[in-house]
Motif scaffolding. Structure first.
Motif, PDB file in Angstrom:
ATOM      1  N   MET A   1     -25.730 -22.080  41.687  1.00 23.00           N
ATOM      2  CA  MET A   1     -25.395 -20.689  41.444  1.00 23.00           C
ATOM      3  C   MET A   1     -25.880 -20.307  40.044  1.00 23.00           C
ATOM      4  SD  MET A   1     -21.655 -18.859  41.534  1.00 23.00           S
ATOM      5  CE  MET A   1     -21.488 -19.046  43.289  1.00 23.00           C
ATOM      6  N   PRO A   2     -26.639 -19.245  39.891  1.00 31.05           N
ATOM      7  CA  PRO A   2     -27.163 -18.874  38.575  1.00 31.05           C
ATOM      8  C   PRO A   2     -26.058 -18.367  37.657  1.00 31.05           C
ATOM      9  CG  PRO A   2     -27.753 -17.225  40.217  1.00 31.05           C
ATOM     10  CD  PRO A   2     -27.093 -18.350  40.951  1.00 31.05           C
ATOM     11  N   ASP A   3     -26.285 -18.564  36.350  1.00 31.29           N
ATOM     12  CA  ASP A   3     -25.330 -18.062  35.359  1.00 31.29           C
ATOM     13  C   ASP A   3     -25.330 -16.547  35.368  1.00 31.29           C
ATOM     14  OD1 ASP A   3     -24.518 -20.524  34.481  1.00 31.29           O
ATOM     15  OD2 ASP A   3     -26.021 -20.644  32.894  1.00 31.29           O
ATOM     16  N   ARG A   4     -24.172 -15.984  35.142  1.00 29.62           N
ATOM     17  CA  ARG A   4     -24.073 -14.533  35.031  1.00 29.62           C
ATOM     18  C   ARG A   4     -24.731 -14.076  33.736  1.00 29.62           C
ATOM     19  NH1 ARG A   4     -18.099 -12.399  36.555  1.00 29.62           N
ATOM     20  NH2 ARG A   4     -18.260 -12.718  38.788  1.00 29.62           N
ATOM     21  N   ALA A   5     -25.209 -12.856  33.757  1.00 30.68           N
ATOM     22  CA  ALA A   5     -25.790 -12.286  32.542  1.00 30.68           C
ATOM     23  C   ALA A   5     -24.696 -12.136  31.495  1.00 30.68           C
ATOM     24  CB  ALA A   5     -26.417 -10.941  32.861  1.00 30.68           C
ATOM     25  N   ARG A   6     -25.081 -12.249  30.256  1.00 28.75           N
ATOM     26  CA  ARG A   6     -24.118 -12.114  29.157  1.00 28.75           C
ATOM     27  C   ARG A   6     -24.593 -11.022  28.207  1.00 28.75           C
ATOM     28  NH1 ARG A   6     -20.153 -16.163  28.895  1.00 28.75           N
ATOM     29  NH2 ARG A   6     -20.555 -17.785  30.405  1.00 28.75           N
ATOM     30  N   ARG A   7     -23.629 -10.400  27.559  1.00 27.81           N
ATOM     31  CA  ARG A   7     -23.953  -9.358  26.587  1.00 27.81           C
ATOM     32  C   ARG A   7     -23.332  -9.725  25.249  1.00 27.81           C
ATOM     33  NH1 ARG A   7     -19.365  -6.289  25.893  1.00 27.81           N
ATOM     34  NH2 ARG A   7     -17.869  -6.469  27.593  1.00 27.81           N
ATOM     35  N   LYS A   8     -24.016  -9.337  24.208  1.00 27.20           N
ATOM     36  CA  LYS A   8     -23.543  -9.613  22.860  1.00 27.20           C
ATOM     37  C   LYS A   8     -22.415  -8.639  22.514  1.00 27.20           C
ATOM     38  CE  LYS A   8     -26.391 -10.471  19.292  1.00 27.20           C
ATOM     39  NZ  LYS A   8     -27.343 -10.195  18.196  1.00 27.20           N
ATOM     40  N   GLN A   9     -21.285  -9.182  22.043  1.00 25.45           N
ATOM     41  CA  GLN A   9     -20.139  -8.374  21.626  1.00 25.45           C
ATOM     42  C   GLN A   9     -19.805  -8.758  20.187  1.00 25.45           C
ATOM     43  OE1 GLN A   9     -18.127  -5.956  23.332  1.00 25.45           O
ATOM     44  NE2 GLN A   9     -17.466  -5.711  21.219  1.00 25.45           N
ATOM     45  N   TYR A  10     -20.001  -7.812  19.271  1.00 23.98           N
ATOM     46  CA  TYR A  10     -19.641  -8.079  17.877  1.00 23.98           C
ATOM     47  C   TYR A  10     -18.129  -8.106  17.737  1.00 23.98           C
ATOM     48  CZ  TYR A  10     -24.447  -7.626  16.412  1.00 23.98           C
ATOM     49  OH  TYR A  10     -25.789  -7.837  16.253  1.00 23.98           O
ATOM     50  N   VAL A  11     -17.638  -8.996  16.884  1.00 25.49           N
ATOM     51  CA  VAL A  11     -16.211  -9.168  16.658  1.00 25.49           C
ATOM     52  C   VAL A  11     -15.941  -9.304  15.168  1.00 25.49           C
ATOM     53  CG1 VAL A  11     -15.729 -10.241  18.903  1.00 25.49           C
ATOM     54  CG2 VAL A  11     -16.395 -11.685  16.972  1.00 25.49           C
ATOM     55  N   GLU A  12     -14.707  -9.064  14.797  1.00 22.93           N
ATOM     56  CA  GLU A  12     -14.259  -9.339  13.439  1.00 22.93           C
ATOM     57  C   GLU A  12     -13.719 -10.761  13.426  1.00 22.93           C
ATOM     58  OE1 GLU A  12     -10.951  -7.720  10.232  1.00 22.93           O
ATOM     59  OE2 GLU A  12     -11.559  -6.441  11.900  1.00 22.93           O
ATOM     60  N   VAL A  13     -14.001 -11.490  12.362  1.00 25.22           N
ATOM     61  CA  VAL A  13     -13.530 -12.868  12.250  1.00 25.22           C
ATOM     62  C   VAL A  13     -12.819 -13.050  10.917  1.00 25.22           C
ATOM     63  CG1 VAL A  13     -14.241 -15.288  12.076  1.00 25.22           C
ATOM     64  CG2 VAL A  13     -15.309 -13.807  13.766  1.00 25.22           C
TER      65      VAL A  13
END
Length: 83
Positions: A1-13
């Motif tokens: 099963m292929p990996d799902r597409a991913r999107r970049k999400q900026y976060v505070e760390v």
């Protein structure tokens, strides 16, 4: 099963900066969502980012008992979210 597409999400760390120059993330904060505690940092590696093609730090971290990746690129932190 292929990996799902991913999107970049900026976060505070929230992170601790040590005298030797190392950084330890403590919390990940989403703009419209929850705050997650970083339970453990397993390691840090340098990787080439697909967005800027620059070298970024990829932190292997444990959050809610699961290992995942947290990225730092030029002072900006992000995660790759399932689309």
């Amino acid at each position: 099963m292929p990996d799902r597409a991913r999107r970049k999400q900026y976060v505070e760390v929230i992170a601790t900066h040590h005298i030797d120059g190392s950084v330890r993330p403590q919390q990940i904060i989403f703009a419209q969502g929850p705050i997650y505690d970083v339970e453990d940092v397993k390691g840090v590696t340098k990787v080439k980012t697909t967005s800027t093609l620059e070298i970024a730090n990829r932190y292997s971290v444990v959050v809610t008992g699961k290992e995942t990746y947290l990225y730092e690129d030029c002072g900006k932190w992000f995660v790759l979210m399932k689309s």
